[in-house]
Design a protein around this motif. Structure first.
Motif, PDB file in Angstrom:
ATOM      1  N   THR A  52     104.285  64.323 123.308  1.00  0.00           N
ATOM      2  CA  THR A  52     104.936  63.031 123.317  1.00  0.00           C
ATOM      3  C   THR A  52     105.973  63.017 122.226  1.00  0.00           C
ATOM      4  O   THR A  52     105.729  63.539 121.142  1.00  0.00           O
ATOM      5  CB  THR A  52     103.919  61.890 123.132  1.00  0.00           C
ATOM      6  OG1 THR A  52     104.626  60.663 122.956  1.00  0.00           O
ATOM      7  CG2 THR A  52     103.031  62.125 121.928  1.00  0.00           C
ATOM      8  N   SER A  53     107.109  62.438 122.501  1.00  0.00           N
ATOM      9  CA  SER A  53     108.200  62.446 121.524  1.00  0.00           C
ATOM     10  C   SER A  53     107.822  61.686 120.264  1.00  0.00           C
ATOM     11  O   SER A  53     108.369  61.938 119.186  1.00  0.00           O
ATOM     12  CB  SER A  53     109.466  61.854 122.137  1.00  0.00           C
ATOM     13  OG  SER A  53     109.241  60.515 122.518  1.00  0.00           O
ATOM     14  N   ARG A  54     106.866  60.756 120.360  1.00  0.00           N
ATOM     15  CA  ARG A  54     106.446  59.994 119.184  1.00  0.00           C
ATOM     16  C   ARG A  54     105.828  60.903 118.140  1.00  0.00           C
ATOM     17  O   ARG A  54     105.893  60.637 116.944  1.00  0.00           O
ATOM     18  CB  ARG A  54     105.452  58.915 119.577  1.00  0.00           C
ATOM     19  CG  ARG A  54     106.052  57.776 120.377  1.00  0.00           C
ATOM     20  CD  ARG A  54     104.998  56.764 120.705  1.00  0.00           C
ATOM     21  NE  ARG A  54     103.986  57.311 121.591  1.00  0.00           N
ATOM     22  CZ  ARG A  54     102.793  56.763 121.784  1.00  0.00           C
ATOM     23  NH1 ARG A  54     102.450  55.700 121.110  1.00  0.00           N
ATOM     24  NH2 ARG A  54     101.951  57.297 122.621  1.00  0.00           N
ATOM     25  N   ASP A  55     105.232  61.983 118.605  1.00  0.00           N
ATOM     26  CA  ASP A  55     104.545  62.887 117.708  1.00  0.00           C
ATOM     27  C   ASP A  55     105.395  64.095 117.331  1.00  0.00           C
ATOM     28  O   ASP A  55     105.329  64.596 116.226  1.00  0.00           O
ATOM     29  CB  ASP A  55     103.239  63.338 118.361  1.00  0.00           C
ATOM     30  CG  ASP A  55     102.459  64.289 117.490  1.00  0.00           C
ATOM     31  OD1 ASP A  55     102.188  65.404 117.935  1.00  0.00           O
ATOM     32  OD2 ASP A  55     102.141  63.916 116.345  1.00  0.00           O
ATOM     33  N   ARG A  57     105.127  67.084 118.399  1.00  0.00           N
ATOM     34  CA  ARG A  57     104.438  68.369 118.493  1.00  0.00           C
ATOM     35  C   ARG A  57     103.953  68.611 119.920  1.00  0.00           C
ATOM     36  O   ARG A  57     103.690  67.671 120.655  1.00  0.00           O
ATOM     37  CB  ARG A  57     103.241  68.391 117.538  1.00  0.00           C
ATOM     38  CG  ARG A  57     103.607  68.394 116.073  1.00  0.00           C
ATOM     39  CD  ARG A  57     102.367  68.382 115.201  1.00  0.00           C
ATOM     40  NE  ARG A  57     101.671  67.107 115.258  1.00  0.00           N
ATOM     41  CZ  ARG A  57     100.519  66.865 114.634  1.00  0.00           C
ATOM     42  NH1 ARG A  57      99.937  67.820 113.934  1.00  0.00           N
ATOM     43  NH2 ARG A  57      99.957  65.689 114.717  1.00  0.00           N
ATOM     44  N   TYR A  59     100.966  70.191 122.130  1.00  0.00           N
ATOM     45  CA  TYR A  59      99.569  70.581 122.040  1.00  0.00           C
ATOM     46  C   TYR A  59      99.209  71.564 123.153  1.00  0.00           C
ATOM     47  O   TYR A  59      99.654  71.409 124.278  1.00  0.00           O
ATOM     48  CB  TYR A  59      98.671  69.346 122.130  1.00  0.00           C
ATOM     49  CG  TYR A  59      98.818  68.437 120.934  1.00  0.00           C
ATOM     50  CD1 TYR A  59      99.792  67.449 120.906  1.00  0.00           C
ATOM     51  CD2 TYR A  59      98.000  68.591 119.828  1.00  0.00           C
ATOM     52  CE1 TYR A  59      99.943  66.625 119.803  1.00  0.00           C
ATOM     53  CE2 TYR A  59      98.142  67.778 118.719  1.00  0.00           C
ATOM     54  CZ  TYR A  59      99.112  66.789 118.714  1.00  0.00           C
ATOM     55  OH  TYR A  59      99.254  65.989 117.620  1.00  0.00           O
ATOM     56  N   LEU A 104      97.846  58.931 121.075  1.00  0.00           N
ATOM     57  CA  LEU A 104      97.929  60.320 120.652  1.00  0.00           C
ATOM     58  C   LEU A 104      96.575  61.029 120.736  1.00  0.00           C
ATOM     59  O   LEU A 104      96.484  62.174 121.154  1.00  0.00           O
ATOM     60  CB  LEU A 104      98.483  60.390 119.245  1.00  0.00           C
ATOM     61  CG  LEU A 104      98.959  61.758 118.773  1.00  0.00           C
ATOM     62  CD1 LEU A 104     100.045  62.289 119.691  1.00  0.00           C
ATOM     63  CD2 LEU A 104      99.468  61.666 117.339  1.00  0.00           C
ATOM     64  N   SER A 105      95.537  60.328 120.346  1.00  0.00           N
ATOM     65  CA  SER A 105      94.208  60.946 120.354  1.00  0.00           C
ATOM     66  C   SER A 105      93.710  61.212 121.768  1.00  0.00           C
ATOM     67  O   SER A 105      92.780  61.986 121.966  1.00  0.00           O
ATOM     68  CB  SER A 105      93.209  60.065 119.606  1.00  0.00           C
ATOM     69  OG  SER A 105      93.136  58.786 120.217  1.00  0.00           O
ATOM     70  N   LEU A 107      95.795  62.315 124.246  1.00  0.00           N
ATOM     71  CA  LEU A 107      96.911  63.011 124.898  1.00  0.00           C
ATOM     72  C   LEU A 107      96.423  64.005 125.949  1.00  0.00           C
ATOM     73  O   LEU A 107      97.080  64.207 126.965  1.00  0.00           O
ATOM     74  CB  LEU A 107      97.752  63.716 123.849  1.00  0.00           C
ATOM     75  CG  LEU A 107      99.142  64.192 124.270  1.00  0.00           C
ATOM     76  CD1 LEU A 107      99.998  63.027 124.722  1.00  0.00           C
ATOM     77  CD2 LEU A 107      99.815  64.931 123.116  1.00  0.00           C
TER      78      LEU A 107
END
Length: 126
Positions: A52-55, A57, A59, A104-105, A107
């Motif tokens: 996700t662009s918010r993060d 990174r 995974y 995020l958690s 994802l």
């Protein structure tokens, strides 16, 4: 309307490579969580690679780290999953997916995603 269509699956020998593509429409990669999942009969859908662009990174599942690479081409509205050193345990139907508002958690939880491509079968066998 958000649409995704995966392609590129096929039969490959152990140790070989494949590149999956996912053509998309109706959404902006920068606003959505996007990912690749896979599923084998009788098992839950597994998150292979997500971002996700918010993060910022990407995974990867432990089982594919160092072998698979998730990329995107915004100009072509296409997602890719480069798969190298394929093993029989990578055999599965692979799906691309996207959704807004993914925590995020969560994802790598398939229940987090609203939009799915139709899946493409990857078979790794000699």
């Amino acid at each position: 309307e958000v649409q995704l269509q995966a392609s590129g699956g096929g039969l490959v020998q152990p140790g070989g490579s494949l590149r999956l593509s996912c053509t998309t429409s109706g959404f902006d990669f920068d606003e959505y969580a996007i990912g690749w999942f896979r599923q084998t009969p009788g098992k839950e859908r597994e998150g292979v690679s997500c971002l996700t662009s918010r993060d910022g990174r990407t995974y990867y599942a432990d089982s594919v780290k160092g072998r698979f690479t998730f990329s995107s081409d915004n100009a072509k509205n296409t997602l890719y999953l480069q798969m190298n050193s394929l093993q029989p345990e990578d055999t599965a139907v692979y799906y691309c997916t996207a959704s807004l508002g993914v925590i995020l958690s969560n994802l790598r939880a398939p229940s987090s995603y609203n939009y799915w491509g139709q899946g493409t079968l990857v078979t790794v066998s000699s």
